[in-house]
Design a protein around this motif. Sequence first.
Motif, PDB file in Angstrom:
ATOM      1  N   ILE A 244      -4.240  -6.373   3.201  1.00 15.42           N
ATOM      2  CA  ILE A 244      -4.136  -7.248   2.025  1.00 15.42           C
ATOM      3  C   ILE A 244      -2.749  -7.887   1.954  1.00 15.42           C
ATOM      4  O   ILE A 244      -1.750  -7.256   2.300  1.00 15.42           O
ATOM      5  N   MET A 245      -2.715  -9.122   1.549  1.00 13.53           N
ATOM      6  CA  MET A 245      -1.445  -9.835   1.368  1.00 13.53           C
ATOM      7  C   MET A 245      -1.161  -9.899  -0.135  1.00 13.53           C
ATOM      8  O   MET A 245      -1.917 -10.516  -0.882  1.00 13.53           O
TER       9      MET A 245
ATOM     10  N   GLN B 114       0.825  -1.197   0.000  1.00 15.15           N
ATOM     11  CA  GLN B 114       0.000   0.000   0.000  1.00 15.15           C
ATOM     12  C   GLN B 114       0.860   1.247   0.000  1.00 15.15           C
ATOM     13  O   GLN B 114       1.749   1.381   0.823  1.00 15.15           O
ATOM     14  N   LYS B 115       0.575   2.139  -0.907  1.00 12.26           N
ATOM     15  CA  LYS B 115       1.214   3.441  -0.917  1.00 12.26           C
ATOM     16  C   LYS B 115       0.135   4.450  -1.262  1.00 12.26           C
ATOM     17  O   LYS B 115      -0.499   4.362  -2.302  1.00 12.26           O
ATOM     18  N   GLN B 116      -0.076   5.388  -0.427  1.00 10.47           N
ATOM     19  CA  GLN B 116      -1.010   6.470  -0.702  1.00 10.47           C
ATOM     20  C   GLN B 116      -0.188   7.638  -1.226  1.00 10.47           C
ATOM     21  O   GLN B 116       0.768   8.062  -0.590  1.00 10.47           O
ATOM     22  N   THR B 117      -0.553   8.143  -2.381  1.00 10.28           N
ATOM     23  CA  THR B 117       0.163   9.293  -2.914  1.00 10.28           C
ATOM     24  C   THR B 117      -0.848  10.331  -3.349  1.00 10.28           C
ATOM     25  O   THR B 117      -2.021  10.050  -3.519  1.00 10.28           O
ATOM     26  N   ASN B 118      -0.376  11.521  -3.580  1.00 12.76           N
ATOM     27  CA  ASN B 118      -1.265  12.574  -4.016  1.00 12.76           C
ATOM     28  C   ASN B 118      -1.618  12.456  -5.486  1.00 12.76           C
ATOM     29  O   ASN B 118      -2.423  13.223  -5.981  1.00 12.76           O
TER      30      ASN B 118
ATOM     31  N   SER C  26      -2.958   5.476 -11.207  1.00 12.97           N
ATOM     32  CA  SER C  26      -4.214   5.501 -10.469  1.00 12.97           C
ATOM     33  C   SER C  26      -4.898   4.142 -10.583  1.00 12.97           C
ATOM     34  O   SER C  26      -4.552   3.325 -11.431  1.00 12.97           O
ATOM     35  N   PHE C  27      -5.887   3.934  -9.735  1.00 10.57           N
ATOM     36  CA  PHE C  27      -6.665   2.695  -9.792  1.00 10.57           C
ATOM     37  C   PHE C  27      -7.555   2.671 -11.032  1.00 10.57           C
ATOM     38  O   PHE C  27      -7.901   1.606 -11.525  1.00 10.57           O
TER      39      PHE C  27
ATOM     40  N   LYS D  50      -3.351   0.254 -11.766  1.00 12.96           N
ATOM     41  CA  LYS D  50      -2.856  -0.634 -10.723  1.00 12.96           C
ATOM     42  C   LYS D  50      -4.042  -1.234  -9.988  1.00 12.96           C
ATOM     43  O   LYS D  50      -5.140  -0.685  -9.986  1.00 12.96           O
ATOM     44  N   ASP D  51      -3.793  -2.390  -9.413  1.00 17.62           N
ATOM     45  CA  ASP D  51      -4.738  -2.940  -8.458  1.00 17.62           C
ATOM     46  C   ASP D  51      -4.100  -2.697  -7.090  1.00 17.62           C
ATOM     47  O   ASP D  51      -3.222  -1.850  -6.963  1.00 17.62           O
ATOM     48  N   CYS D  52      -4.479  -3.402  -6.121  1.00 21.85           N
ATOM     49  CA  CYS D  52      -3.939  -3.152  -4.779  1.00 21.85           C
ATOM     50  C   CYS D  52      -2.487  -3.581  -4.623  1.00 21.85           C
ATOM     51  O   CYS D  52      -1.832  -3.180  -3.659  1.00 21.85           O
ATOM     52  N   CYS D  53      -1.982  -4.381  -5.553  1.00 24.45           N
ATOM     53  CA  CYS D  53      -0.636  -4.933  -5.389  1.00 24.45           C
ATOM     54  C   CYS D  53       0.309  -4.701  -6.559  1.00 24.45           C
ATOM     55  O   CYS D  53       1.516  -4.638  -6.357  1.00 24.45           O
TER      56      CYS D  53
END
Length: 139
Positions: free
Chosen positions: A34-35, A18-22, A95-96, A121-124
């Motif tokens: 999530i694994m 997980q990385k939250q970015t602007n 972005s997702f 991207k998805d979550c991984c």
Amino acid sequence: MKKLLIFLSFISMAATCQKQTNTQTATNPCDPDIMCTMDFRVINLKVMDEDSQAVVLDSFYTSLNGSEIKIEANLFENNEGVYPVATDGQMNQLSFEGDKATFIGIKNGKKVVKHQLKIGKDCCHVVLMEGDEKVVISQ
């Protein structure tokens, strides 16, 4: 037993990608627990000529969100006409929902490939959302 618990805790923390970015335009839909697999994903583009022969480019890059991404490629894959467009290393730039990316291939000082894709991207991992993974050019 204590060492096993510490080891499993470490693996659990390391596996969350997980990385939250602007640069994200939506909230992060991913479960923080999530694994993710630990493999490093690459979106590749195969460049071939009209005779289905691999095209060896002199240089290449991907234009994504106003910046140029240059990824070191495996020499063997280049000789096979396979070029990296984006990797998990670009997760924080995507972005997702997906972003427009343009692969540019240069041979003999001229742009011979200009191929658009939608990469997100998805979550991984990075994900190819739209676009062909193979392009045929005339030389």
